[in-house]
Structures are given as C-alpha cells and as structure tokens.
Scaffold this active site. Structure first.
Site, PDB file in Angstrom:
ATOM      1  CG  HIS A  75       1.755  -1.952   5.557  1.00  0.00           C
ATOM      2  ND1 HIS A  75       3.065  -1.062   6.031  1.00  0.00           N
ATOM      3  CD2 HIS A  75       0.751  -0.960   5.531  1.00  0.00           C
ATOM      4  CE1 HIS A  75       2.521   0.055   6.028  1.00  0.00           C
ATOM      5  NE2 HIS A  75       1.259   0.152   5.586  1.00  0.00           N
TER       6      HIS A  75
ATOM      7  CE1 TYR B 159       7.006   6.414   0.924  1.00  0.00           C
ATOM      8  CE2 TYR B 159       6.185   6.742   3.352  1.00  0.00           C
ATOM      9  CZ  TYR B 159       5.845   6.231   2.234  1.00  0.00           C
ATOM     10  OH  TYR B 159       4.728   5.418   1.731  1.00  0.00           O
TER      11      TYR B 159
ATOM     12  CB  THR C 207       0.026   5.863   1.718  1.00  0.00           C
ATOM     13  OG1 THR C 207       0.593   4.883   0.829  1.00  0.00           O
ATOM     14  CG2 THR C 207      -0.714   5.002   2.747  1.00  0.00           C
TER      15      THR C 207
END
Length: 794
Positions: free
Chosen positions: A492, A612, A625
């Site tokens: 990620h 979230y 993000t």
C-alpha cells in the site's frame, strides 16, 4: 523548527496510533563461481561492442528523460510556440509589410537597444532579435498559462452541481480550462498546473469533527472532547497550524510525505491482512485454462504498461473530460519494494530493473525480460521461459527443504523482526544476492498449484496466500492459479488502489478485447516475424538455510497460518440489481451502499460506530487519500427510522435521500481539501515532532475505525467498450479487498463494473465473537432490498 519536522523528526512508537492510521547440498552445485573479466578480455571487440550498446542505451534513456522533463516543465505551453514567434518576427523584420510598420520599427529598435553590431548581416540581426523575443515571450506565456490554469483548477463549484445541468459560471470555467490546457499532455505534464492542497482552518476542522462524532459518541464523551478541543485551540493549535502553512508553501503537499512515512513506513505490524490489499481478475471468464500461457501474456501486458509509464506516453486521467488529477504515484508502481528497517522502513525503487522473478513450487528464478536489443521478450518467448522454469522446478522441488521453499514467510513478520533477520541472515553471500534480485525485480510472479473453487477462495489466497508464496514487500505480486485464474497482491505504501486498478484495467481489457491466445489456449505469436535477438536463459536463485534460519522460517509459517486462518473473508456477486437501480432511486450508488452498511451494522449490533471511507485528494499536487466519516447524524436518523415498522414509507424515503445528500457533500468536501482526518494527522505529527503533547489529538487519532470501507474505481480508461453489454457479463472485474482495520470490526470494499450487478468484499476476524462476514453479507443484502423497496409502487 520546520526543517526538523519536515526531515522527519521521529515520532515515539505507539502501536495504537499505527493501528489507527494505517491500517543446501545439491543446490550448491547449481551455483557457479562469479566470473570477472580481466583487463585483456575487456579489450576484445565483442566486449567493446557490448560496452558501446550499454552506453548508447543509457544515453538514449537520458535524452528522453531530459526531453520529457523540459516538456512537462513548460506545459501547457509548447516549444512550437517559440518557433512560431521566431519565424513571425523574422518575417516582419526582413519583409517589413506596410500594415505592420510600427511593429517592424519596434523590432529594429530592440536591435539597437541590444547593441547588435551593425557589421552583422541584416538577416543575422533579425535572427538574434527574433530568438530573444521568442524565448522571453515564451517564458512569459508559459508562466501566465500555468498560473491561470492552476487558478482555474482551484475552482470547485462544478463538483457541487448536477453533471447534467451546469451553471453558466461552470460552463465558462470549463471553456477556460480547455482553452488554457495544452495539446496531448504526457503522463506528468499536468503536475505543475495542479493547485496545492490547502490547509483548512483549525476551527473549521474541529467543527466538522464534532459534527462527525455526534452519531456514535455519548453526550459525556462529546462534551469531554469539545472541552479538550477548546483547550487545544487556545494553546497549541496556532503554533502547529503555522508549521503546516509554512510547509505547504515549500512542499508539493503538506501531508502526503508524512502520511507515507508515519502511517505506512513506520508502522511495525505485519503487511498481510493489515496493510496490503488484493485485486482479482475477471469474475468467471478466463481467456485460457493454461496457467503458463496466461502468465506469459499477463507479464507482457504489464511490461507494455510499464513502457507507457517510462516513456510518459500514458494519458493522464481527467475527471469529466476536463479536470486532470495527480499521476505521481505511477512512478513507483513497478520495480519498487518496501525494505524493512528496525524503526522505519524505506522504499527502494530501481528504475533500471530489467528482470522479473518467478516463484514456482517454492523455487525462485530470474528472467531477463529484455533481449540483446533491449526489446521486451515476446509472449511466446516468455511462455517458453516459464515452461522451462516449471519443468526445472518440478525436477528440483523434491530436493529442497520446506524452509528453502518458504523463505517468503519472513515477509509476513512484524517489520522490526523481519529487518533484524534480513540483516543477520541475508546481509552477505548467496542469500544477499537472491534477496537483492527479488527486491530489485520489476515485479514477482507466482505460479500456484492451488485452484480456488469460487470468488471467496480466490480473494482469500490473493490477500495472504499460503504464507510462503507471496513476497509481500514488493509493490505488487502477480499470482496465477492452477486453473488459470489470476490476481495481484499490492503493497500500500507506493500507491493507492486506484493507481493499481488503472494498471490492472489496462491488462484485463487487452485480454478481453484482443486475441492473445490461439485455439488451443497458447500464446498467439506476433503476426510480423522479427529478427531473433539473443535471449538470456532463466537463472535459478539459491537460498542458504542455516539451522537457526530454518527455525525462524518455521516459526514465521506458524504465525502467518494462525493469522490467515483467523481472517473471515467473503467475496459476493450481487446480481439482483446494481447501480442502475440505485440511480433510479435518485441516490448516488456510493451513498446508497454506505447507508446500507450503516443499516446492516445497526441491525447486527444495535449501535453506531466510527466509519472510514477512503476518498482521493488527487485534484491537488501529490494528493493521496482523505477520510469520509460516513456515519453521520443524518445516516443515524435514517437507520433508526428504517428499523421502525410504524414509520411510513414516505418519511423513510425522505430521510434516506437526506442522508445520501449529506454523504455526497462530505465526499466532495474530502476531495476538495475540506476533510477532517489528514489535517488532524498532520497536526499530530507536527505536535510530536516539536516535542509537545496534546491529549486532544491523541484521543482523536487513536479512536478505532470499526468499519473501514472503500470503493474500487472502474472504467478509468476512456476507450473501453460498454461493460453493460451482455457479452461482458462473465468478464467483469471482481475488484479487490483488504483485511479489517479493527479486530472487532469489518473491512468492506465494493466495485460497480456495470449497471446490473456489483461485487463487494467483506472481511472480519473469526476470533471476534461479535463479527461474522457471512452474517454481515446477509444483513447488507437485506438492507439494500429494504431501501430499494421504499421506491417501489404499491
């Protein structure tokens, strides 16, 4: 002070914080002694030829890189503007048309000002003056266009309007953006024209936070948080805010570098099931049932996409065919790895990598993907190489110990533990060379014998594998199953899911649109025959396993198996309806799903929790993000009324639409730099970096995300056929997923590949008695049907 923070003043370790923000014998014979050329050998013509080829290749790459840097630096202006200006000035100065006499005189006056010698020919004087004017006017034009385009791209009114009925101001704005934008931008051309992420006012962020906390906080909790927030606002907030503002002046993005370092690289937890995510291929259709052939074609397609990135020929993505977004994440998609460290990891990016690593039956092989002419190997050649590897691995697998075939299990350990092992056991000798080749590979390919029976089994293996077949540190790991199915496991840190999904969409669309395999399922040869260039054979990589390392690998396998067994994952194909039915309810599909999640969770637990949802900030330079806190007061009102049988349908429908509109505005705010959590995160980093303590920031940052959700983007490429056609029903991408952020919560990701159906991925942990992915799927489907029923005619 700012320098200390920007350079990364270490934040004291806090596991809660990181959880909140993340989220030998026979083998020796096969190893030849390294061969080193002597000085005499280097003087041979063949060797000098290789040296010259390497130099030419490097020089060519440097040329194109510098050219692209210049091109991107001046965009949206074009160097052709200089030529046009120079030629026009030369024409006016030499021909001297009567209609432009005043301009002609002004140009020759500049020649006098510049003190150009009169002895120079008239033509040369004109060329000198024209070149100077051309360059100056070009620089002025470039700066003006970039500045005005950046100013225009800061306008966000278009996002809050109906796409089918824009205001006059938005239409004028759209025309101005298209007028100022350059022709055919390359991958990174738009970067300098993107605005910088604004730093919100502390007061605005705190007010949004208090509103977001209302649905799932008691009155006492909210009162305490507000009191702490007021104290923070009156003491530290001003000083920390100034740090962020100053940083925003000198950095592309005031939060992204800190987010990468502290949310990812400094997190000490294992990567599988915690940080890495997965992406599946087509839902049911496969272009071939031959794993080796599909692997070869997928590798070739991935290399083609890499070439588009390297040459910057990939078109930058734009929203509504007008607004460009940041493409910076694409630079590290390939040839990257997350290198473990004792206190913090780092990203290794090897731009010059020309090999991939293939993992078969526990053995690793290196394949050079370029031939002697520096061209990518054809799919048929790759197919031959992978076939050879499979045969060789089958022959040698029985002679290898379990530990030698399970070294990748070390990448599943906690990062500090893996860093210590890597340094001690893989810092020298054979292990170092093998490890370096894996870390520096373009990507790693695994051919697994396992054949998943359904979408859930496929997703579960892609997320964590069998504990020993995925090198989790790589930016992405391509996995081919025994039945020909495929997918990716992605790290990620280097890129968020939309960038990886864009790459994967390009790969899968080639399989569907183009004929890549013959009637027997083997790779289709190129229609044009090319002259055969020299191809290097695959090289088997060797590990040297000591007794101590053997024990460590076995312990790692035991731990990762426990973690994998604990993961409760379901991948669901919802065929009753898709986003088309949601749109008929006059509700955004994303808002519809988010409200259904809230309704399903309340039915299951009778409570509301912090939720979230990932949103992007790529409308700004270096944006990544932002968080949408989708558990709102409006959503709570809708859910509480929805579960009451005595509330009429009209009221429920109105509350649903109200909650959906609220969610849409929150999503737009998050995209526009008006989010809550990245600002608070940056304030927390600045606070810790300066040596302060804030009870308020610590309390907010460490609140658990019980529900973690994300939508996987689809159809990011503009040139794809309509996915709603029936012929594509079995070829739709299933999307991807991730593990739960909280031990007692759920991970929920979804994708809308067509109007008629959608896929979603639900993850939780078996060890938590309060959660069950199967039960949540049932409640979620039930909730969606209840919501759609509100709009049906009685």
């Amino acid at each position: 002070m700012l320098r200390a923070i920007y350079r990364g003043a270490d934040i004291p370790s806090s596991s809660t914080f990181y959880r909140a923000v993340r989220k030998m014998a026979e083998a020796r014979i096969a190893v030849a002694e390294p061969r080193v050329n002597t000085i005499e050998e280097i003087t041979t013509p063949e060797t000098w030829k290789e040296v010259f080829k390497t130099f030419r290749s490097t020089a060519t790459k440097r040329y194109y890189k510098v050219r692209n840097l210049i091109y991107n630096g001046v965009w949206p202006a074009s160097l052709s503007n200089v030529r046009l200006t120079v030629l026009t000035c030369i024409f006016l100065m030499l021909v001297e048309p009567s209609i432009t006499s005043s301009v002609n005189n002004w140009l020759w006056g500049i020649a006098n000002v510049l003190y150009i010698p009169k002895s120079f020919p008239r033509g040369l004087q004109a060329v000198i003056v024209s070149c100077i004017i051309g360059i100056i006017s070009f620089i002025v034009l470039m700066i003006l266009r970039q500045s005005f385009l950046r100013l225009l791209l800061s306008y966000r009114g278009w996002m809050y309007e109906n796409p089918k009925s824009h205001s006059l101001m938005t239409k004028l704005w759209c025309g101005g953006v298209k007028l100022l934008s350059g022709y055919k931008p390359s991958l990174y051309s738009c970067q300098r024209s993107l605005p910088r992420l604004p730093v919100p006012a502390v007061k605005d962020t705190l007010n949004r936070l208090y509103e977001a906390l209302k649905p799932h906080c008691t009155e006492e909790e909210l009162k305490e948080i507000k009191q702490l927030g007021k104290e923070f606002e009156n003491t530290l907030a001003h000083k920390l805010q100034n740090v962020l503002i100053i940083k925003s002046w000198f950095c592309q993005n005031y939060v992204s570098d800190w987010w990468e370092k502290y949310a990812y690289l400094m997190s000490r937890g294992p990567l599988p099931n915690n940080s890495n995510y997965y992406i599946c291929d087509e839902c049911y259709w496969m272009p071939t049932d031959k794993p080796v052939s599909r692997a070869a074609c997928l590798v070739y397609s991935l290399l083609l996409f890499k070439r588009l990135i390297d040459r910057e020929e990939l078109e930058p993505l734009v929203i509504r065919n007008t607004v460009p977004i940041c493409m910076a994440q694409y630079e590290r998609l390939y040839s990257s790895a997350r290198i473990p460290g004792e206190n913090t990891d780092r990203i290794l990016h090897c731009e010059e990598s020309k090999h991939i690593v293939v993992h078969v039956k526990g053995l690793y092989y290196k394949i050079d993907v370029c031939d002697s002419k520096n061209q990518f190997l054809a799919p048929t050649t790759l197919e031959e190489q992978v076939n050879w590897i499979v045969k060789d691995a089958t022959k040698h697998a029985e002679t290898q110990s379990d530990s030698e075939k399970s070294v990748a299990a070390l990448t599943t350990l906690k990062r500090s533990q893996w860093a210590t092992i890597r340094q001690k056991y893989m810092g020298t000798g054979l292990n170092k060379e093998t490890r370096r080749l894996i870390e520096r590979a373009i990507f790693v390919l695994t051919l697994a014998d396992y054949e998943p029976k359904n979408l859930t089994e496929k997703g579960k293996f892609l997320l964590h594998g069998d504990g020993k077949s995925i090198w989790f540190d790589k930016s992405f790991h391509l996995i081919i199953f025994g039945n020909g199915a495929a997918g990716l496991n992605c790290e990620h840190t280097v890129a968020d899911a939309p960038a990886m999904a864009h790459m994967w969409e390009y790969i899968l669309s080639r399989e569907v649109i183009e004929k890549l395999f013959d009637e027997n399922g083997y790779c289709m040869p190129f229609s044009r025959v090319f002259k055969q260039a020299k191809v290097k054979p695959p090289q088997r990589l060797i590990w040297e396993i000591t007794p101590d390392l053997d024990n460590i690998i076995q312990e790692a396998l035991t731990l990762t198996k426990m973690s994998n067994d604990d993961l409760d994952l379901i991948v669901y194909d919802h065929q009753k309806f898709g986003k088309g039915a949601m749109k008929k309810c006059m509700i955004s599909p994303d808002a519809f799903v988010q409200l259904a999640i809230q309704l399903a969770y309340y039915k299951d637990s009778k409570k509301f929790v912090q939720t979230y949802e990932a949103s992007m900030t790529r409308l700004y330079q270096g944006g990544r993000t932002e968080t949408v806190r989708s558990c709102t007061t409006e959503a709570k009102d809708f859910v509480l009324n929805m579960v009451q049988s005595d509330v009429d349908k009209t009221t429920k429908k109105a509350l649903l639409q109200r909650a959906a509109e609220k969610h849409q505005n929150l999503y737009r705010d998050a995209m526009n730099g008006k989010g809550i959590d990245r600002h608070l995160f940056a304030l927390y980093v600045a606070c810790k970096g300066l040596g302060y303590e804030s009870e308020f920031l610590h309390k907010i940052i460490t609140r658990p995300w019980t529900l973690s959700t994300s939508q996987t983007p689809h159809t990011q490429m503009s040139s794809l056929p309509d996915a709603n056609l029936n012929i594509f029903d079995d070829k739709l991408c299933t999307g991807g997923g991730f593990g739960p952020v909280s031990d007692d919560g759920y991970g929920f990701s979804y994708i809308f590949p067509s109007e008629k159906r959608f896929f979603f991925h639900v993850s939780s942990k078996h060890s938590c008695p309060q959660t069950s992915s199967e039960r949540f799927v049932e409640l979620f489907c039930e909730s969606m049907e209840d919501m759609v029923a509100l709009f049906s005619e009685d």
